[in-house]
Design a protein around this motif. Sequence first.
Motif, PDB file in Angstrom:
ATOM      1  N   UNK A  28     -10.688  11.947  -2.995  1.00  0.00           N
ATOM      2  CA  UNK A  28      -9.415  11.538  -2.212  1.00  0.00           C
ATOM      3  C   UNK A  28      -7.977  10.859  -2.330  1.00  0.00           C
ATOM      4  N   UNK A  29      -7.058  10.287  -1.293  1.00  0.00           N
ATOM      5  CA  UNK A  29      -5.797  10.806  -1.539  1.00  0.00           C
ATOM      6  C   UNK A  29      -5.107   9.334  -1.419  1.00  0.00           C
ATOM      7  N   UNK A  35      -5.977   3.130   4.898  1.00  0.00           N
ATOM      8  CA  UNK A  35      -6.226   3.846   5.824  1.00  0.00           C
ATOM      9  C   UNK A  35      -7.490   3.413   7.234  1.00  0.00           C
ATOM     10  N   UNK A  36      -8.523   2.444   6.111  1.00  0.00           N
ATOM     11  CA  UNK A  36      -9.229   0.773   6.323  1.00  0.00           C
ATOM     12  C   UNK A  36      -9.411  -0.440   7.093  1.00  0.00           C
ATOM     13  N   UNK A  37      -7.680  -0.942   6.782  1.00  0.00           N
ATOM     14  CA  UNK A  37      -7.069  -1.871   6.838  1.00  0.00           C
ATOM     15  C   UNK A  37      -7.661  -2.255   8.528  1.00  0.00           C
ATOM     16  N   UNK A  38      -8.284  -3.512   8.592  1.00  0.00           N
ATOM     17  CA  UNK A  38      -8.657  -3.881   9.608  1.00  0.00           C
ATOM     18  C   UNK A  38      -9.398  -3.928  10.401  1.00  0.00           C
ATOM     19  N   UNK A  39     -10.332  -2.774   9.596  1.00  0.00           N
ATOM     20  CA  UNK A  39     -11.399  -1.520  10.287  1.00  0.00           C
ATOM     21  C   UNK A  39     -12.153  -1.763   9.765  1.00  0.00           C
ATOM     22  N   UNK A  80     -14.559   5.427  -1.656  1.00  0.00           N
ATOM     23  CA  UNK A  80     -14.313   6.438  -0.596  1.00  0.00           C
ATOM     24  C   UNK A  80     -13.672   5.540   0.439  1.00  0.00           C
ATOM     25  N   UNK A  81     -13.987   3.830   0.651  1.00  0.00           N
ATOM     26  CA  UNK A  81     -14.031   2.593   1.826  1.00  0.00           C
ATOM     27  C   UNK A  81     -12.520   1.967   1.017  1.00  0.00           C
TER      28      UNK A  81
END
Length: 458
Positions: A28-29, A35-39, A80-81
């Motif tokens: 992961x970076x 990147x998953x905010x509000x997804x 990863x999440x």
Amino acid sequence: MAEALLGGASPDQLARTALPEEYLAAHLRVEDVDMFTDIDDKDVRKSLRVGRVAMPELAPDEVLVAVMASSINYNTVWSAIFEPVPTFSFLKRFGATGGFAARHDLPYHVLGSDAAGVIVRVGSGVRRWRVGDHVVISPVQVDDQEPGTHGDGMLGAEQRVWGFETNFGGLAHYTVARASQLVPKPAHLTWEEAASITLCAGTAYRMLVSRQGASMKQGDIVLIWGATGGLGAYAVQMVKNGGGIPVGVVGSAAKAEALERLGCDVVINRNEIGMGDDVPNTPARTIELGRRLGKIIRERAGGDPHIVFDYIGRATFGISVFVARRGGVVVTCGSSTGYDHHFDNRYLWMNLKRIIGSHAANLQELWECLRLFDLGKLMPTLSSVYPLEEVAEAARLVQTNGHLGKVGVLCMAPEPGLGVTDPVTRARIGEARLNPLREPSGTASALPFDAPLVAGRA
């Protein structure tokens, strides 16, 4: 190095073979943390990368292992999440302790808490292991200079899950581990079979067999949620071996069929008790579902559960507390559906039940567990295998619960089936017994890289 390993090079030849400055790894970076905010659908295929990372320096008490195979655990999904917290926070805290730990605080995190491979370098302080040894790696890293570790490795404050709370994990061509994490690889298993064992089988062993867990005895009825998952499939085998009565709960007809192949005494599809819909588990509904499940277990197993094996979490925990018999035990090691558990405490205290928190396994427990594989008493629960380049697809399969047992990942091994150094024991056990969660011959499991066995049917 890959050519040397696959060509059967001697330990001296491996020690003389140059190491690369960079190696291939699933990672992961840090720039992707938000990147998953509000997804809603946090698809791990968007965050998991496969690329080259720098070879780390080796500490005196560490070994460098060329990873032949690894596997997916749910902690890879959590990483990863970036939930419940980004694992970069673990790396930062670990790095702040100083010394060689500072290496772990990097803008990338190499994942993976299972691995089977060959030692290619040893630190100056390593005594019991040599270059060329075939090993599997415990997912638990401890500080052997900490007093609590000597009572039980899992109780030390500096205990960490390798590849989750540390960097340089097993989903890569190389990995760094402490010498105190190593166990000899079962010689009759392939690389990918051996890599499917340590985290899940060791965890199930501590939960059920160890005196640190439920101390299962002959005749115990054991309710196992997610009984064809990585943890559950090992739990079923351990209950059977220990003279208990496994009661497995699964979510589909395909998984029920696989559970029967494992020899589970009682197989329950959760749709039978009304858990197949999306209705929230209110307190009243939890009791209703618990009564339905308890009735089925009494009818088919002859009594209420002595032990409930629960790693599912929020979706099942209230039911687990309800259905355990008077004086029974609920043992938990995780919460794949959420950490916020709700249960009616009356059914706990008034019926003298216990909840035991369990986490991974100490090194002694893992050695005892691996001995059962060596004896042919436990079998790997591998169902599908992916190449390292497709690790994101493998992790997505686990994330969506579309898998059986363990999902393997080939790292430096170019194909499945390699790594067996005791073919006599393998032949004695038999291929069918060694792979109980593989589909029958002639189906997808015969392919070099298996298609998911239950894709679209989870």
